[in-house]
Design a protein around this motif. Structure first.
Motif, PDB file in Angstrom:
ATOM      1  N   SER A 190       0.845  -1.179   0.000  1.00 41.74           N
ATOM      2  CA  SER A 190       0.000   0.000   0.000  1.00 41.74           C
ATOM      3  C   SER A 190       0.888   1.238   0.000  1.00 41.74           C
ATOM      4  O   SER A 190       1.702   1.428   0.896  1.00 41.74           O
ATOM      5  CB  SER A 190      -0.908   0.009   1.241  1.00 41.74           C
ATOM      6  OG  SER A 190      -1.663   1.189   1.300  1.00 41.74           O
ATOM      7  N   GLY A 191       0.744   2.067  -1.007  1.00 42.43           N
ATOM      8  CA  GLY A 191       1.556   3.273  -1.082  1.00 42.43           C
ATOM      9  C   GLY A 191       2.495   3.250  -2.269  1.00 42.43           C
ATOM     10  O   GLY A 191       2.536   2.294  -3.060  1.00 42.43           O
ATOM     11  N   ALA A 192       3.276   4.317  -2.385  1.00 41.90           N
ATOM     12  CA  ALA A 192       4.201   4.453  -3.514  1.00 41.90           C
ATOM     13  C   ALA A 192       5.417   3.550  -3.330  1.00 41.90           C
ATOM     14  O   ALA A 192       5.663   3.016  -2.249  1.00 41.90           O
ATOM     15  CB  ALA A 192       4.639   5.917  -3.633  1.00 41.90           C
ATOM     16  N   ALA A 193       6.163   3.391  -4.412  1.00 40.09           N
ATOM     17  CA  ALA A 193       7.389   2.593  -4.345  1.00 40.09           C
ATOM     18  C   ALA A 193       8.394   3.262  -3.415  1.00 40.09           C
ATOM     19  O   ALA A 193       8.408   4.493  -3.253  1.00 40.09           O
ATOM     20  CB  ALA A 193       7.981   2.445  -5.745  1.00 40.09           C
ATOM     21  N   LEU A 194       9.245   2.466  -2.788  1.00 40.22           N
ATOM     22  CA  LEU A 194      10.266   2.999  -1.888  1.00 40.22           C
ATOM     23  C   LEU A 194      11.440   3.488  -2.733  1.00 40.22           C
ATOM     24  O   LEU A 194      12.362   2.736  -3.059  1.00 40.22           O
ATOM     25  CB  LEU A 194      10.708   1.915  -0.900  1.00 40.22           C
ATOM     26  CG  LEU A 194       9.619   1.382   0.037  1.00 40.22           C
ATOM     27  CD1 LEU A 194      10.179   0.295   0.945  1.00 40.22           C
ATOM     28  CD2 LEU A 194       9.017   2.508   0.876  1.00 40.22           C
ATOM     29  N   ARG A 210      17.021  11.744   4.881  1.00 43.11           N
ATOM     30  CA  ARG A 210      16.219  11.217   3.764  1.00 43.11           C
ATOM     31  C   ARG A 210      15.583   9.889   4.168  1.00 43.11           C
ATOM     32  O   ARG A 210      16.276   8.897   4.380  1.00 43.11           O
ATOM     33  CB  ARG A 210      17.102  11.019   2.532  1.00 43.11           C
ATOM     34  CG  ARG A 210      16.367  10.614   1.252  1.00 43.11           C
ATOM     35  CD  ARG A 210      15.595  11.762   0.656  1.00 43.11           C
ATOM     36  NE  ARG A 210      16.445  12.866   0.213  1.00 43.11           N
ATOM     37  CZ  ARG A 210      16.991  12.962  -1.002  1.00 43.11           C
ATOM     38  NH1 ARG A 210      16.757  12.004  -1.897  1.00 43.11           N
ATOM     39  NH2 ARG A 210      17.733  13.992  -1.337  1.00 43.11           N
ATOM     40  N   SER A 211      14.264   9.889   4.297  1.00 40.19           N
ATOM     41  CA  SER A 211      13.545   8.643   4.619  1.00 40.19           C
ATOM     42  C   SER A 211      12.243   8.604   3.840  1.00 40.19           C
ATOM     43  O   SER A 211      11.703   9.651   3.452  1.00 40.19           O
ATOM     44  CB  SER A 211      13.266   8.533   6.124  1.00 40.19           C
ATOM     45  OG  SER A 211      12.355   9.525   6.546  1.00 40.19           O
ATOM     46  N   ILE A 212      11.733   7.410   3.615  1.00 39.41           N
ATOM     47  CA  ILE A 212      10.471   7.204   2.906  1.00 39.41           C
ATOM     48  C   ILE A 212       9.713   6.074   3.592  1.00 39.41           C
ATOM     49  O   ILE A 212      10.291   5.253   4.313  1.00 39.41           O
ATOM     50  CB  ILE A 212      10.691   6.854   1.414  1.00 39.41           C
ATOM     51  CG1 ILE A 212      11.756   5.774   1.273  1.00 39.41           C
ATOM     52  CG2 ILE A 212      11.057   8.080   0.612  1.00 39.41           C
ATOM     53  CD1 ILE A 212      12.042   5.374  -0.148  1.00 39.41           C
ATOM     54  N   GLU A 213       8.391   6.072   3.378  1.00 36.69           N
ATOM     55  CA  GLU A 213       7.561   5.100   4.084  1.00 36.69           C
ATOM     56  C   GLU A 213       6.434   4.591   3.199  1.00 36.69           C
ATOM     57  O   GLU A 213       5.897   5.309   2.364  1.00 36.69           O
ATOM     58  CB  GLU A 213       6.964   5.732   5.346  1.00 36.69           C
ATOM     59  CG  GLU A 213       6.144   4.786   6.211  1.00 36.69           C
ATOM     60  CD  GLU A 213       5.696   5.425   7.514  1.00 36.69           C
ATOM     61  OE1 GLU A 213       4.461   5.420   7.780  1.00 36.69           O
ATOM     62  OE2 GLU A 213       6.554   5.910   8.267  1.00 36.69           O
ATOM     63  N   GLY A 214       6.094   3.326   3.388  1.00 37.67           N
ATOM     64  CA  GLY A 214       4.929   2.700   2.769  1.00 37.67           C
ATOM     65  C   GLY A 214       4.326   1.743   3.778  1.00 37.67           C
ATOM     66  O   GLY A 214       4.628   1.819   4.978  1.00 37.67           O
ATOM     67  N   ALA A 215       3.481   0.840   3.325  1.00 38.76           N
ATOM     68  CA  ALA A 215       2.836  -0.081   4.265  1.00 38.76           C
ATOM     69  C   ALA A 215       2.437  -1.367   3.566  1.00 38.76           C
ATOM     70  O   ALA A 215       2.145  -1.379   2.364  1.00 38.76           O
ATOM     71  CB  ALA A 215       1.614   0.561   4.900  1.00 38.76           C
ATOM     72  N   VAL A 216       2.438  -2.433   4.342  1.00 36.85           N
ATOM     73  CA  VAL A 216       1.894  -3.708   3.894  1.00 36.85           C
ATOM     74  C   VAL A 216       0.434  -3.746   4.339  1.00 36.85           C
ATOM     75  O   VAL A 216       0.136  -3.565   5.528  1.00 36.85           O
ATOM     76  CB  VAL A 216       2.661  -4.897   4.511  1.00 36.85           C
ATOM     77  CG1 VAL A 216       2.139  -6.209   3.944  1.00 36.85           C
ATOM     78  CG2 VAL A 216       4.149  -4.762   4.271  1.00 36.85           C
ATOM     79  N   ARG A 217      -0.488  -3.939   3.404  1.00 33.49           N
ATOM     80  CA  ARG A 217      -1.906  -4.000   3.718  1.00 33.49           C
ATOM     81  C   ARG A 217      -2.300  -5.455   3.890  1.00 33.49           C
ATOM     82  O   ARG A 217      -2.118  -6.276   2.981  1.00 33.49           O
ATOM     83  CB  ARG A 217      -2.725  -3.367   2.597  1.00 33.49           C
ATOM     84  CG  ARG A 217      -4.231  -3.354   2.834  1.00 33.49           C
ATOM     85  CD  ARG A 217      -4.601  -2.338   3.872  1.00 33.49           C
ATOM     86  NE  ARG A 217      -6.054  -2.293   4.117  1.00 33.49           N
ATOM     87  CZ  ARG A 217      -6.604  -1.524   5.026  1.00 33.49           C
ATOM     88  NH1 ARG A 217      -5.857  -0.734   5.785  1.00 33.49           N
ATOM     89  NH2 ARG A 217      -7.913  -1.520   5.202  1.00 33.49           N
ATOM     90  N   VAL A 218      -2.827  -5.814   5.081  1.00 33.68           N
ATOM     91  CA  VAL A 218      -3.161  -7.209   5.384  1.00 33.68           C
ATOM     92  C   VAL A 218      -4.613  -7.308   5.847  1.00 33.68           C
ATOM     93  O   VAL A 218      -5.054  -6.552   6.703  1.00 33.68           O
ATOM     94  CB  VAL A 218      -2.242  -7.792   6.476  1.00 33.68           C
ATOM     95  CG1 VAL A 218      -2.618  -9.239   6.781  1.00 33.68           C
ATOM     96  CG2 VAL A 218      -0.788  -7.724   6.047  1.00 33.68           C
ATOM     97  N   ALA A 219      -5.357  -8.253   5.269  1.00 35.65           N
ATOM     98  CA  ALA A 219      -6.680  -8.643   5.769  1.00 35.65           C
ATOM     99  C   ALA A 219      -6.603 -10.130   6.095  1.00 35.65           C
ATOM    100  O   ALA A 219      -6.065 -10.916   5.311  1.00 35.65           O
ATOM    101  CB  ALA A 219      -7.756  -8.385   4.715  1.00 35.65           C
TER     102      ALA A 219
END
Length: 325
Positions: A190-194, A210-219
């Motif tokens: 979930s989110g843009a590429a790192l 310099r840091s970037i963040e995204g997420a793993v979406r789990v159901a």
């Protein structure tokens, strides 16, 4: 002496009261019974639910002497607050309702959405088996390994004329429904590429910002494990370059669910999580540069591959899990 006489009279009156009240309790009507049934396998992430299953609800009337037995009963099943709702029907009518929307109970004119049964005279059967149909709709957020338990709200009367209970009573755990819920799981990014962007002009001090963040979406319907690992030990390099050569690598740190990994600690970050539910949860992953590209070999692209593995655990898993995130 006078005080002693008055004290004796007080005890005598109290005793007479208690003896007078006892016989009336024998006229109370009621029902008993606990039915437990298994209705099959269900995948909550499937587009189709569990088809209609026929089950039998068994109830027994209570009563002391033949004339004090329960004659008739009117009832419905209670949908517990916060519990996913099944579709439970009797002869085509839904008979599962929350107490906040309770249907009308009556022994003379039963309301819609209720079940009425007349046990009849004392010589008739004391136990009745009532047909129900249960259907599990698609997308119902059921907990793997946990049965659904329903109480019953009822009113009744006895064979003896005039002995009735018209204030609804509760029969606890009248129906237990066991469903083999698959420990199903769906996961994605979930989110843009790192992507750190252009870092060729960054020194090591500037790189730390310099840091970037995204997420793993789990159901998921049950607990699961999730792990993050790096192909190059949390070091980016370019095609033909080597992560072992300082001038051909750029180190970074990864943060995931309270864990840290870096070139100094190149570990697999693994977490055991409780169920995410069908609505799903985002598990944040953040990466931060530890080195700039100013003193590195020139190349169009430095990169590393992070592998995120999400695996459902058995519904019966009883180990320690975390509330992720």
């Amino acid at each position: 002496m006078t005080s002693g006489v008055r004290h004796g009279l007080s005890l005598s009156v109290l005793s007479a009261c208690c003896l007078w009240a006892t016989p009336a309790a024998a006229q109370t009507c009621g029902i008993s019974g606990t039915t437990s049934t298994s209705i099959g396998a269900y995948n909550p992430l499937s587009a189709s639910g569990l088809a209609e299953v026929s089950v039998t609800l068994t109830l027994t009337r209570t009563g002391g002497t033949e004339s004090d037995k329960t004659r008739s009963v009117n009832f419905f099943l209670i949908m517990p607050a916060g519990q996913a709702a099944l579709d439970i029907r009797h002869r085509g009518q839904s008979v599962l309702h929350p107490l906040s929307q309770a249907p009308r109970l009556s022994l003379t004119s039963p309301g819609a959405g209720t079940i009425y049964h007349d046990f009849s005279g004392a010589g008739q059967a004391d136990t009745v088996s009532l047909p129900l149909t249960i259907r599990v709709p698609a997308g119902l957020d059921l907990v793997a390994g946990q049965p659904l338990i329903f109480d019953l709200s009822y009113i009744c009367d006895t064979i003896r004329s005039g002995a009735s209970v018209l204030v609804p009573m509760i029969l606890n755990q009248a129906l237990t429904v066991r469903i083999d819920v698959a420990s199903a799981l769906r996961a994605g990014w979930s989110g843009a590429a790192l992507n750190f962007g252009e870092i060729g002009d960054l020194d090591d001090k500037g790189a730390l910002q310099r840091s970037i963040e995204g997420a793993v979406r789990v159901a998921s319907s049950g607990p699961y494990s999730v792990s993050v690992s790096s192909a190059n030990g949390y070091r980016m390099t370019y095609p033909g370059g080597s992560p072992e050569t300082p001038s051909q690598r750029i180190g970074y740190a990864a943060y995931f669910l309270g864990r840290l990994a870096s070139p100094q600690f190149p570990r697999i970050m693994r977490v055991l999580c409780g169920r995410a539910g069908l609505a799903g949860k985002n598990l944040p992953l953040r990466v931060r540069l530890l080195e700039g590209g100013r003193d590195k070999a020139a190349a169009p692209e430095y990169k590393d591959t992070l592998t995120i593995t999400v695996t459902p655990l058995a519904a019966t898993y009883s180990g320690t899990v975390e509330d992720c995130p």
